[in-house]
Write an enzyme that holds these catalytic residues in place. Structure first.
Site, mmCIF file in Angstrom:
data_model
loop_
_atom_site.group_PDB
_atom_site.id
_atom_site.type_symbol
_atom_site.label_atom_id
_atom_site.label_comp_id
_atom_site.label_asym_id
_atom_site.label_seq_id
_atom_site.Cartn_x
_atom_site.Cartn_y
_atom_site.Cartn_z
ATOM 1 N N CYS A 146 -0.781 3.435 -6.752
ATOM 2 C CA CYS A 146 -1.680 2.837 -5.752
ATOM 3 C C CYS A 146 -1.916 1.396 -6.188
ATOM 4 O O CYS A 146 -2.185 1.143 -7.372
ATOM 5 C CB CYS A 146 -3.003 3.596 -5.712
ATOM 6 S SG CYS A 146 -4.301 2.752 -4.768
ATOM 7 N N CYS A 158 0.864 -1.180 0.000
ATOM 8 C CA CYS A 158 0.000 0.000 0.000
ATOM 9 C C CYS A 158 0.904 1.235 0.000
ATOM 10 O O CYS A 158 1.673 1.434 0.948
ATOM 11 C CB CYS A 158 -0.874 -0.014 1.247
ATOM 12 S SG CYS A 158 -1.935 1.440 1.434
HETATM 13 N N1 DGL Z 1 -3.966 0.495 -2.139
HETATM 14 C C1 DGL Z 1 -3.572 1.660 -1.446
HETATM 15 C C2 DGL Z 1 -2.316 2.308 -2.044
HETATM 16 O O1 DGL Z 1 -1.504 1.636 -2.637
HETATM 17 C C3 DGL Z 1 -4.556 2.721 -1.082
HETATM 18 C C4 DGL Z 1 -6.000 2.645 -1.286
HETATM 19 C C5 DGL Z 1 -6.761 3.426 -0.229
HETATM 20 O O2 DGL Z 1 -7.004 2.845 0.804
HETATM 21 O O3 DGL Z 1 -7.076 4.602 -0.441
HETATM 22 O O4 DGL Z 1 -2.101 3.470 -1.900
#
Ligand code: DGL
Length: 258
Positions: free
Chosen positions: A185, A75
């Site tokens: 993301c 993340c």
């Molecule tokens: N998947 C997450 C990232 O790589 C973020 C998604 C979220 O919770 O806003 O930033």
């Protein structure tokens, strides 16, 4: 249990990190994994850094307690808010995500770099420092994609809603020469084909896709080998955990099997 046999922990605010896990499973077939998606609290990208840090540490405590030999923070948003706190807290390797603006900037292709990420990642101090280090501020266009991760949480990646979101977010740059699009993301990795197709229609230039997950998984592999904790097998097992509605687990399993 011998350290080598312990699983690798993966963490994301939701299902996005499964894109990284799928790649890691292919690259590290001897390893077993535990994945925790904080689906009850997604999206992180629209929370304060303090909130993200608290949620990330609470989630990673669970992976640590379950015996993860390393944790990959799949993340970008959690990395930007909590990676230092995690490295202080846990005595195991913590592998982080980073938006791949460096390879995009070094590609030699002319044009702007479009960086798609959550509002939290784009406005973070950690990302600001990365941009300074890479020295690409003059050709970098940050696109905060508020709401996109939420849209993808249902595990439906081909719907018209996703397509029109991407079209809308890229249309201000129509006709522009674009060197590359950075997938900042982990949720967005699931819709790279749509991003590529819409970009080819609207934009000019190479529009190559840069996704940090490949470098992150290589880094994980390198760290395990260096520490002597890479598994000799048997591998391939994945245990899934999620906060919130248990129905999230079904969506996660479906994504993993795609
Ligand atoms: N998947 C997450 C990232 O790589 C973020 C998604 C979220 O919770 O806003 O930033």
């Amino acid at each position: 249990m011998e350290r080598k046999q312990q699983p690798i922990g993966f963490f994301d605010s939701g299902v996005g990190g499964l894109s990284v896990l799928r790649h890691a499973r292919e690259m590290l077939p001897n390893e077993n994994f535990i994945f925790y998606g904080d689906c009850g609290n997604v999206p992180y990208g629209e929370k304060t850094p303090e909130q993200v840090r608290t949620l990330t540490l609470a989630a990673c405590d669970k992976l640590y307690e379950k015996g993860a030999k390393a944790i990959l923070v799949a993340c970008n948003t959690a990395t930007s808010a909590a990676i230092h706190a995690m490295r202080d807290k846990y005595q195991i390797p913590i592998i982080s995500m980073e938006p791949a603006i460096k390879p995009a900037s070094e590609s030699g292709n002319p044009g702007d770099i479009l960086m798609m990420a959550t509002p939290g990642t784009v406005s973070s101090a950690r990302y600001g420092r990365l941009v300074e280090r890479v020295g690409c501020r003059d050709r970098l266009i940050n696109i905060p994609c508020g709401g996109l991760a939420d849209l993808l949480e249902k595990g439906e990646f081909d719907g018209p809603e996703v397509e029109s979101y991407i079209r809308e977010i890229l249309s201000p740059y129509a006709g522009r020469e674009v060197c590359g699009i950075v997938i900042g993301c982990t949720h967005y990795s699931f819709v790279v084909d749509t991003i590529r197709r819409v970009a080819a229609e609207l934009l000019k230039g190479a529009c190559d896709i840069y996704d940090g997950m490949y470098g992150t998984v290589r880094r994980l592999q390198y760290v395990l080998e260096k520490e002597g904790t890479a598994s000799d097998g048997p591998g391939g097992k994945v245990e899934l955990f999620a906060s919130g509605d248990p129905a999230h687990l079904e969506v996660m399993q479906k994504i993993l099997d795609m």
